[in-house]
Design an enzyme around this catalytic site. Sequence first.
Site, PDB file in Angstrom:
ATOM      1  N   HIS A 270       0.659  -1.516   0.119  1.00 38.11           N
ATOM      2  CA  HIS A 270      -0.143  -0.022   0.044  1.00 38.11           C
ATOM      3  C   HIS A 270       0.834   1.178   0.123  1.00 38.11           C
ATOM      4  CE1 HIS A 270      -3.781  -2.095   0.196  1.00 38.11           C
ATOM      5  NE2 HIS A 270      -3.681  -2.650   1.587  1.00 38.11           N
ATOM      6  N   CYS A 319       0.225   2.286  -5.321  1.00 34.57           N
ATOM      7  CA  CYS A 319      -0.796   3.282  -5.940  1.00 34.57           C
ATOM      8  C   CYS A 319       0.044   4.494  -5.538  1.00 34.57           C
ATOM      9  CB  CYS A 319      -2.078   3.308  -5.287  1.00 34.57           C
ATOM     10  SG  CYS A 319      -2.800   1.711  -5.894  1.00 34.57           S
TER      11      CYS A 319
END
Length: 636
Positions: A270, A319
């Site tokens: 993440h 991301c």
Amino acid sequence: MSTRTEVIILQQPMSVCVPPNHEVTLRVQAIGTGALNYQWFDKQQTEVAGGTEPVLTVSLQISGKYICRVSDLYCNYQFTEWVKVRILDEPGVSHTWKGEPHIVIHPISQTVKPGETFTLKCKALGKPAPAYKWYRNGRILPKQTTETLRIENASVDTVGSYLCAVSNILEERWSEAAEIEMAPPDPKPEPTLMATDKVALLIGNLNYNNHPGLMAPTMDVHELANLLQQLGFRVVSLLDLTLQEMQTAIDKFLQLLDRGVYAVFYYAGHGYEHSGRNYLVAIDAPRPYRTENCVCVQKVMHNMQNKKAQLNIILLDTCRKWYKQKGPLSDIKPSAPLGNTVYGYATSEDAEAFEVQDGGKSSGIFTKYLNKHVLKPERVTHVLEQVSVDLGKDPLVRGRQVVEIRHTLTEPRALTDPVRTSGHTMELCRRDACWKQANVLPCRRSLDFQYCGVKVELSFSALFSNVLVVFASLKNSSTMAQDCSLILESEPQMQDIFSGSGRSEEMDSLLVNSGETPDCTLRLCCLQRLQGPLVIKVTLHYTHTQTKERLTESRELDIGRPLIASCKLNQMKPVDRRQESRVHTVDHMSNIRYSHHQNHPRPGRPCTRKAENRLQSSAKSSSMSSNEPEENDENE
């Protein structure tokens, strides 16, 4: 009474050069006492049938040699010189040709380099065989009287226009001109770019305490680590790190950097972007998290720059969604323009990075194509450009994910550049010791079970720098024991981060690829959290052959702090083992199974690495998840 004279040859036969099947007449003229006898021989010194006259007529398809013996009635004899009938199979000869020189091969113009040797050739038909004379710029070249002209050590004195004069008793012909020019000197070769060492830190976070888990980092990190090792990198690969562990691992990694070193930092997990800076989310990050709960990528690069490494590469399969958060930004000073940095982002600003399950294998799409090209001997930015092209063609993410490349490279450095250690021995020894501290495996050991006479061999394999696999194999049978089975346990018990559905199967495939065929296997994860030595307990269950009782016997082996555990990344208090998963043991590789619930994307469908709001996740049935929080509102 007449006077006898010796045989004297007045006219030798003459060599010729003719096309195939052309009729050739060879003549010899001699004097002697009385009638003379003639006998012609071929090159094998075999008598030519019918060759008993002063004139020999032949028609050949391949070149041949002849000689004639002239003798008198008194056993006096004399041989002619060898004569050659040379056959040149070249087109363009008229059927009315009478034997004048006919040039079939002309010298060819050339461009030569200084110091080289060049050759010019001129070949001609003729009856008799023609003579050759070579000229340069209109001046005859002494002693150059063969059909081949060889000039050594070319220089400005040997360039010019070359001609060959070909003649026999019938005529003289001139070849076409061959122009010899001097090529410009080759540019000095670019110096071979080298590294004094190559080091890489690979981190994959998949099991998050407060955010949805990921699937791909396991295989992504493992495959990339193997490829970088093929390129000569010293690799440390780690899974599931807390913030403190990530920071400590990065600090240890920075200790390996020095002048001339190639450094690669890779992260899969993440992440998000805030105010132009990228942040990597640790597995213990709270919800909502802020910058102080994460690792700032730009700060990592700044610290790498301060080490004066030759090449600094950061690859992020995460991301980059934008989030407005309260809290201080990471304090980063601008780095000096050293011209040695490369950023490879899996996606562009404010966009998501995807992972996909296909055929039972999970992978980040960026890393999938990175692994495809990483071994190529090309400039590292060119490798990333090829990754970008392939990813852009992928129908699963076309229009949703685009690779972004940033760099300041001033030299065409590649991951495949060789390592040269001369002049850097002390630094190399220091880095070698530091790297081995995180990668040395325990030695293969044998345990004797004295009461039953069975021997068990323990061997070890590192799937990652913080994941150790213990293999146990029965090495001999005993007359006292039968139906033997093994169980492996550890003290302290270590968490198994691969207990989820799907993840276990991927890890099993890695164990099969290791080449081991054990009777029992124990997987030990998160070794960085060891607070002391690790003890392996081997329990042997067997049936006594005489009493038929089912008995148990155990042995223990202290293996210290293996792999990354010796680096002491985690100095926290010991973990409450009541909250840990029980140790995972198996009797056979085919029996590995887990019962840990987790939602996974359907095979062949892309999922983003977005940590969705856990409060909303139960109400969603979407197959999408991503590398940074969809809901990370600071007011939550």
